[in-house]
Design a protein around this motif. Structure first.
Motif, PDB file in Angstrom:
ATOM      1  N   PRO A 113     -30.579  -7.612 -19.886  1.00  0.00           N
ATOM      2  CA  PRO A 113     -29.314  -6.959 -19.535  1.00  0.00           C
ATOM      3  C   PRO A 113     -29.363  -5.475 -19.887  1.00  0.00           C
ATOM      4  O   PRO A 113     -29.750  -5.115 -20.997  1.00  0.00           O
ATOM      5  CB  PRO A 113     -28.300  -7.681 -20.424  1.00  0.00           C
ATOM      6  N   GLN A 114     -29.007  -4.636 -18.952  1.00  0.00           N
ATOM      7  CA  GLN A 114     -28.990  -3.195 -19.177  1.00  0.00           C
ATOM      8  C   GLN A 114     -27.594  -2.654 -18.918  1.00  0.00           C
ATOM      9  O   GLN A 114     -26.967  -2.997 -17.913  1.00  0.00           O
ATOM     10  CB  GLN A 114     -29.983  -2.475 -18.266  1.00  0.00           C
ATOM     11  N   VAL A 115     -27.124  -1.811 -19.824  1.00  0.00           N
ATOM     12  CA  VAL A 115     -25.852  -1.118 -19.644  1.00  0.00           C
ATOM     13  C   VAL A 115     -26.132   0.352 -19.369  1.00  0.00           C
ATOM     14  O   VAL A 115     -26.965   0.969 -20.042  1.00  0.00           O
ATOM     15  CB  VAL A 115     -24.960  -1.270 -20.893  1.00  0.00           C
ATOM     16  N   VAL A 116     -25.456   0.904 -18.386  1.00  0.00           N
ATOM     17  CA  VAL A 116     -25.451   2.351 -18.155  1.00  0.00           C
ATOM     18  C   VAL A 116     -24.067   2.859 -18.512  1.00  0.00           C
ATOM     19  O   VAL A 116     -23.061   2.359 -17.997  1.00  0.00           O
ATOM     20  CB  VAL A 116     -25.820   2.695 -16.699  1.00  0.00           C
ATOM     21  N   VAL A 117     -24.019   3.817 -19.422  1.00  0.00           N
ATOM     22  CA  VAL A 117     -22.764   4.351 -19.929  1.00  0.00           C
ATOM     23  C   VAL A 117     -22.502   5.713 -19.301  1.00  0.00           C
ATOM     24  O   VAL A 117     -23.331   6.630 -19.390  1.00  0.00           O
ATOM     25  CB  VAL A 117     -22.803   4.480 -21.463  1.00  0.00           C
ATOM     26  N   ASN A 118     -21.359   5.827 -18.637  1.00  0.00           N
ATOM     27  CA  ASN A 118     -20.902   7.090 -18.046  1.00  0.00           C
ATOM     28  C   ASN A 118     -21.934   7.714 -17.115  1.00  0.00           C
ATOM     29  O   ASN A 118     -21.973   8.929 -16.925  1.00  0.00           O
ATOM     30  CB  ASN A 118     -20.502   8.084 -19.136  1.00  0.00           C
ATOM     31  N   GLY A 119     -22.793   6.858 -16.551  1.00  0.00           N
ATOM     32  CA  GLY A 119     -23.757   7.329 -15.563  1.00  0.00           C
ATOM     33  C   GLY A 119     -24.961   8.052 -16.125  1.00  0.00           C
ATOM     34  O   GLY A 119     -25.840   8.455 -15.354  1.00  0.00           O
ATOM     35  N   VAL A 120     -25.064   8.198 -17.455  1.00  0.00           N
ATOM     36  CA  VAL A 120     -26.112   9.062 -18.002  1.00  0.00           C
ATOM     37  C   VAL A 120     -26.975   8.432 -19.082  1.00  0.00           C
ATOM     38  O   VAL A 120     -28.098   8.883 -19.316  1.00  0.00           O
ATOM     39  CB  VAL A 120     -25.504  10.371 -18.555  1.00  0.00           C
ATOM     40  N   ARG A 121     -26.480   7.403 -19.786  1.00  0.00           N
ATOM     41  CA  ARG A 121     -27.249   6.816 -20.882  1.00  0.00           C
ATOM     42  C   ARG A 121     -27.419   5.316 -20.647  1.00  0.00           C
ATOM     43  O   ARG A 121     -26.469   4.649 -20.233  1.00  0.00           O
ATOM     44  CB  ARG A 121     -26.553   7.041 -22.230  1.00  0.00           C
ATOM     45  N   HIS A 122     -28.613   4.796 -20.941  1.00  0.00           N
ATOM     46  CA  HIS A 122     -28.815   3.361 -20.797  1.00  0.00           C
ATOM     47  C   HIS A 122     -29.065   2.733 -22.159  1.00  0.00           C
ATOM     48  O   HIS A 122     -29.671   3.329 -23.054  1.00  0.00           O
ATOM     49  CB  HIS A 122     -29.948   3.049 -19.820  1.00  0.00           C
ATOM     50  N   VAL A 123     -28.561   1.509 -22.325  1.00  0.00           N
ATOM     51  CA  VAL A 123     -28.586   0.803 -23.597  1.00  0.00           C
ATOM     52  C   VAL A 123     -28.804  -0.686 -23.307  1.00  0.00           C
ATOM     53  O   VAL A 123     -28.375  -1.183 -22.259  1.00  0.00           O
ATOM     54  CB  VAL A 123     -27.245   0.977 -24.374  1.00  0.00           C
ATOM     55  N   LYS A 129     -23.231  -1.719 -30.939  1.00  0.00           N
ATOM     56  CA  LYS A 129     -23.235  -0.426 -31.604  1.00  0.00           C
ATOM     57  C   LYS A 129     -23.860   0.640 -30.722  1.00  0.00           C
ATOM     58  O   LYS A 129     -23.374   1.769 -30.632  1.00  0.00           O
ATOM     59  CB  LYS A 129     -23.994  -0.525 -32.936  1.00  0.00           C
ATOM     60  N   GLY A 130     -24.952   0.277 -30.038  1.00  0.00           N
ATOM     61  CA  GLY A 130     -25.602   1.239 -29.154  1.00  0.00           C
ATOM     62  C   GLY A 130     -24.703   1.679 -28.015  1.00  0.00           C
ATOM     63  O   GLY A 130     -24.669   2.858 -27.642  1.00  0.00           O
ATOM     64  N   ILE A 131     -23.960   0.729 -27.452  1.00  0.00           N
ATOM     65  CA  ILE A 131     -23.048   1.065 -26.355  1.00  0.00           C
ATOM     66  C   ILE A 131     -21.914   1.950 -26.858  1.00  0.00           C
ATOM     67  O   ILE A 131     -21.572   2.960 -26.225  1.00  0.00           O
ATOM     68  CB  ILE A 131     -22.496  -0.222 -25.712  1.00  0.00           C
ATOM     69  N   GLU A 132     -21.329   1.588 -27.985  1.00  0.00           N
ATOM     70  CA  GLU A 132     -20.237   2.396 -28.545  1.00  0.00           C
ATOM     71  C   GLU A 132     -20.710   3.803 -28.880  1.00  0.00           C
ATOM     72  O   GLU A 132     -19.993   4.783 -28.651  1.00  0.00           O
ATOM     73  CB  GLU A 132     -19.674   1.706 -29.782  1.00  0.00           C
ATOM     74  N   THR A 133     -21.925   3.926 -29.406  1.00  0.00           N
ATOM     75  CA  THR A 133     -22.476   5.248 -29.717  1.00  0.00           C
ATOM     76  C   THR A 133     -22.721   6.053 -28.448  1.00  0.00           C
ATOM     77  O   THR A 133     -22.449   7.264 -28.399  1.00  0.00           O
ATOM     78  CB  THR A 133     -23.795   5.097 -30.500  1.00  0.00           C
ATOM     79  N   ALA A 134     -23.216   5.389 -27.400  1.00  0.00           N
ATOM     80  CA  ALA A 134     -23.463   6.082 -26.134  1.00  0.00           C
ATOM     81  C   ALA A 134     -22.166   6.595 -25.526  1.00  0.00           C
ATOM     82  O   ALA A 134     -22.118   7.700 -24.965  1.00  0.00           O
ATOM     83  CB  ALA A 134     -24.172   5.149 -25.159  1.00  0.00           C
TER      84      ALA A 134
END
Length: 257
Positions: A113-123, A129-134
């Motif tokens: 599973p991969q999350v992309v946050v705000n179009g610029v960071r992947h976690v 914690k990684g998603i919240e930090t991103a």
């Protein structure tokens, strides 16, 4: 002897405390627009019913959907369908979107599973914690989530309003969303499990180009509706579909009557 203050004096003190608290709250909301209800992050989870590592991420995304400061979306991909189970929610456009993000970043990090946050960071999608930090680190960079977007239903139409903001050129998109979709998986790595997928994107539609001036688009609901769709999200994103960039603003609304 016990002394008592006059009732009028006590009332005045209570009123003063309330006024002070209201003033402090007002300053906090001014200093932090997200606290007033503006979303500060778009979280896109690329997931698959055939991925044994995905269920924890799917569950975490469900928790993020309850956070009003985030717009959390599930985008099921289809490139694991050969493992013995064809994902019943997958869309090849989501696989292409995930790969486009990787191309823009210049890496080969495409996984589930991969999350992309705000179009610029992947976690990693299960890394809370990684998603919240991103979200925290990306918010405000390059104008990310700085453009007010409003999404509302009026009769058989969805209206998307984007405020003015100089120096930007972007695309405006609407996603048709199913808030919760329970799936019983019959084969593959997750065979026998029932998993609830949250805020599943069921259709996407580009509604226009945005040149930085205030504008509103009206979209017939029939253009995005399908069985099970009970919500919608709209986002303004720098770049193009093939080269997606930073999320500049977004909004979410329920379509339930």
């Amino acid at each position: 002897m016990t002394s008592f203050e006059p009732i009028a004096t006590l009332a005045f003190r209570r009123a003063s405390l309330c006024a002070g608290a209201t003033a402090i709250l007002g300053m906090l909301l001014t200093a932090n627009p997200a606290a007033a209800g503006d979303p500060r992050g778009v979280v896109e989870l690329f997931t698959s019913q055939g991925c044994s590592s995905c269920p924890p991420a799917d569950k975490l995304l469900g928790e993020f959907t309850k956070d009003p400061s985030l717009i959390a979306l599930s985008l099921p991909i289809d490139y694991w369908d050969y493992l013995g189970w064809k994902d019943t929610l997958a869309d090849s456009r989501f696989s292409a979107r995930q790969k486009a993000y990787s191309s823009v970043r210049g890496d080969r990090d495409v996984y589930t599973p991969q999350v992309v946050v705000n179009g610029v960071r992947h976690v990693l999608g299960s890394d809370r914690k990684g998603i919240e930090t991103a979200v925290e680190k990306s918010h405000g960079e390059h104008g990310i989530m700085s453009v007010p977007v409003k999404l509302s239903r009026e009769g058989h139409y969805l209206n998307v309003s984007v405020a003015a903001s100089a120096g930007h050129h972007a695309e405006v998109w609407i996603c048709a969303v199913s808030k919760a979709v329970p799936i019983t998986i019959g084969r593959g790595e997750n065979s026998g499990q029932q998993i609830v997928y949250h805020n599943v994107v069921r259709n996407v539609l580009k509604v226009g180009d945005w040149d930085g001036t205030a504008n509103t688009w009206s979209v017939p609901l029939e253009n995005i509706s399908r069985e099970g769709v009970d919500a919608a999200a709209a986002y303004v994103q720098d770049g193009t579909r093939d080269r997606p960039g930073p999320m500049l603003g977004a909004a979410y609304t329920s379509l339930a009557n």
